[in-house]
Scaffold this active site. Sequence first.
Site, mmCIF file in Angstrom:
data_model
loop_
_atom_site.group_PDB
_atom_site.id
_atom_site.type_symbol
_atom_site.label_atom_id
_atom_site.label_comp_id
_atom_site.label_asym_id
_atom_site.label_seq_id
_atom_site.Cartn_x
_atom_site.Cartn_y
_atom_site.Cartn_z
ATOM 1 C CG ASP A 264 -2.157 0.872 1.003
ATOM 2 O OD1 ASP A 264 -3.178 0.667 1.654
ATOM 3 O OD2 ASP A 264 -2.075 1.778 0.136
HETATM 4 C C1 GLC Z 1 -4.269 4.374 -0.127
HETATM 5 C C2 GLC Z 1 -5.171 3.223 0.235
HETATM 6 C C3 GLC Z 1 -5.241 2.158 -0.827
HETATM 7 C C4 GLC Z 1 -5.110 2.795 -2.186
HETATM 8 C C5 GLC Z 1 -3.698 3.355 -2.295
HETATM 9 C C6 GLC Z 1 -3.457 4.057 -3.633
HETATM 10 O O1 GLC Z 1 -3.529 4.763 0.989
HETATM 11 O O2 GLC Z 1 -4.957 2.577 1.486
HETATM 12 O O3 GLC Z 1 -6.504 1.471 -0.659
HETATM 13 O O4 GLC Z 1 -5.341 1.823 -3.205
HETATM 14 O O5 GLC Z 1 -3.395 4.242 -1.241
HETATM 15 O O6 GLC Z 1 -4.228 5.210 -3.709
#
Ligand code: GLC
Length: 735
Positions: A264
């Site tokens: 993430d």
């Molecule tokens: C965010 C979220 C994740 C998302 C990623 C990209 O922090 O936790 O669900 O896909 O970043 O935006």
Amino acid sequence: MQQEKLLALFGELSLEEKIGELFQVPPFFFDGGNATGPAEEMGICSEDIRVAGSCLSLIGAQKLAQVQKLHMENHPHHIPMLFMADIINGYRTVFPIPLAQGCTFDPDMTEKCAAIAARESAASGIHVTFSPMVDLVRDARWGRVMESTGEDPYLNGLMAAAMVRGYQGQDREHIGRGKVAACVKHFAGYGAPDGGRDYNTVELSERTLRQDYLPGYQAAIDAGAALVMTSFNTLDRVPSSANAWLMRQVLRKEMGFDGVLISDWAAIQELIAHGIAEDALQAASLAMNAGVDIDMATPVYIKNLKALVESGRVSEALIDEAALRVLMLKNKLGLFENPYKDASEADEQSILMCESHREAARSCAEKTFVLLKNEEALLPLNPEETVAFIGPYVDSRFISGAWSIFGDDDSCVTLREGVKCMVPGARAVFAPGCTLIDPGVEIVGFQKNPPRETLDPETALAEAVRLASTADKVVLVLGEPRDYSGECASRSELTLPKCQMKLLEQVCEVNPKVCVVLFNGRPLDLRQVSEAAQAVLEAWLPGTEGGSALARVLYGLESPSGKLSMSMPYCVGQVPVYYNHMRTGRPLLGDYRTTKFCSQYLDIPNEPLYPFGYGLSYTSFAYSGVTLDRASLHKGETLRASIRVTNTGTRTGTETVQLYIQDVAGSVTRPVRELKGFRKLTLAPGESGQVTFDITEQMLRFYTISGDYASEPGTFRIFIGPDSRAEQQAQFTLT
Ligand code: GLC
């Protein structure tokens, strides 16, 4: 590209180029994009960008074609980038939030919405969506409940698989035209943070993790999800992005995932903040040894992996397997033959938010609404009646969920517009009544927040009360601002803003015929609302066509059929509350006010205000008793349970008949009941339908005391009905 050709290309790559495939460029490096995580000075140089394997949150056919063309010209082996983005509940056509889609109990509808989202985002040059989010949720304080499909592992699994099919199509070898790769997230257990506070510690036993939380991810993987994303949280005090047991043993070996594992946003860098890495070098080593392929939006991998390989702390073989998985994903998307895939400005013009997509959004939204109360058949409304539509959501276009970051708020249909368009002859008046949030309260959202209304509170309230006092009925349109849910949007209270409760109280004083419609991204404490209003309709955050869908349901052009995908708690003190809980040694069987020494509260009941699976219709349904075609079930056999459902009302309606089973005694404690099946039945007034469920031994398996996933002989109870409180009607023995 043929595999051997791909391997030959791979064999030519330098270590720097292979590490580049594991680096994902954050959006603001090109032109801003939609940063969704911590944006900080990164020290990324043009050489890093030159070999980057993917980019996050950039959109637009023309833009991405330009970026891709330039990138391939600069890359030593002209390898195309992957473009990834969060297409959670639609791209430009925005569908209801996933929590609402869970209330349809209609995976086919969700698959259709995901297919439209794929078609639209692919036309804009996207290759990968960071969806489905399948984290099981039981705590309404957590803002990201809006992004899940609710509290039940079985329903979550069906919805997750449907989204993957919609995004990727059925072809397991290629992700073809109008399709994008699906990334299931957040692995694992992100939906159970202590205190309902986002990013907080998760404490789950391995058995609970496997029994309740992993099935959703497994269903998405079985449906072919091409990527998995790590979660921010710890499990057993180990952050997921450094958890080799979770990623290499559980995800890869046991669950059979062989695709790309992406972190993430900044989750690898955050191993330092977690306190298990002294610095970025150690963070990179932990993550790579745990099996994380791509470092999302930070330079931890690109700046440290080469040194780690050269020092022998990380085997180059790990870099190779990670980089090859990324190249194989690009190949699956056909990017070596066509690096622009479906990017097309012409298609963007013709298919984004086209009428058929809007119609699908309207049809889906209608099925997400949950009728919680409807005394004296207040609903449906009659166009001949004078109805006062009052509330801060009457004219709001901000009715899409917090993750609708590529939607177009200006294209959302307000409730006023919906009524005017769908029920042209309706005698309706409209007024805001109050502001959406209490004066002086600020929302820190990452979406374009609604402009602060310039209402004079007293004047607005007086006008609303005047309209209410002269109307035949009132529809009060209340709710949470959309940025009160979503990422980093945990709440300690589940109530509506005070200004809205004051409006409710004063309107109900002058007119008892009040229906409250709610726009919100999480279950709320609706005690006062339910007490004051004759009717309550949960509309969640319905997206582009929310106003049209709502008008059609309020006026009975469509009958509400939604069933709660997550329990509505009695109050925040009851949370986490969920239907498939354990009995405990002292189950509360009576009234908490006259009982002692049970698992109970002094001041509130154990039961939620509205339970999982609950939802009314404009008609009524009667259930016969259940008949079983046998009293005992042997392995390899099928037991058939049948029931008759009759529409005893005056309007056609759709009922979701639900099958729950209880394992009365197991080698570990078992839930009071578990959803094992459901059927949707549309019946005309007076019509009856027969519903049958086939029960097999496989459906009764669980993680036993020995850790095996197996069934155990014994007694099982069957409950079939309209929600998770269905009365027991039968039992059988598994031999
Ligand atoms: C965010 C979220 C994740 C998302 C990623 C990209 O922090 O936790 O669900 O896909 O970043 O935006």
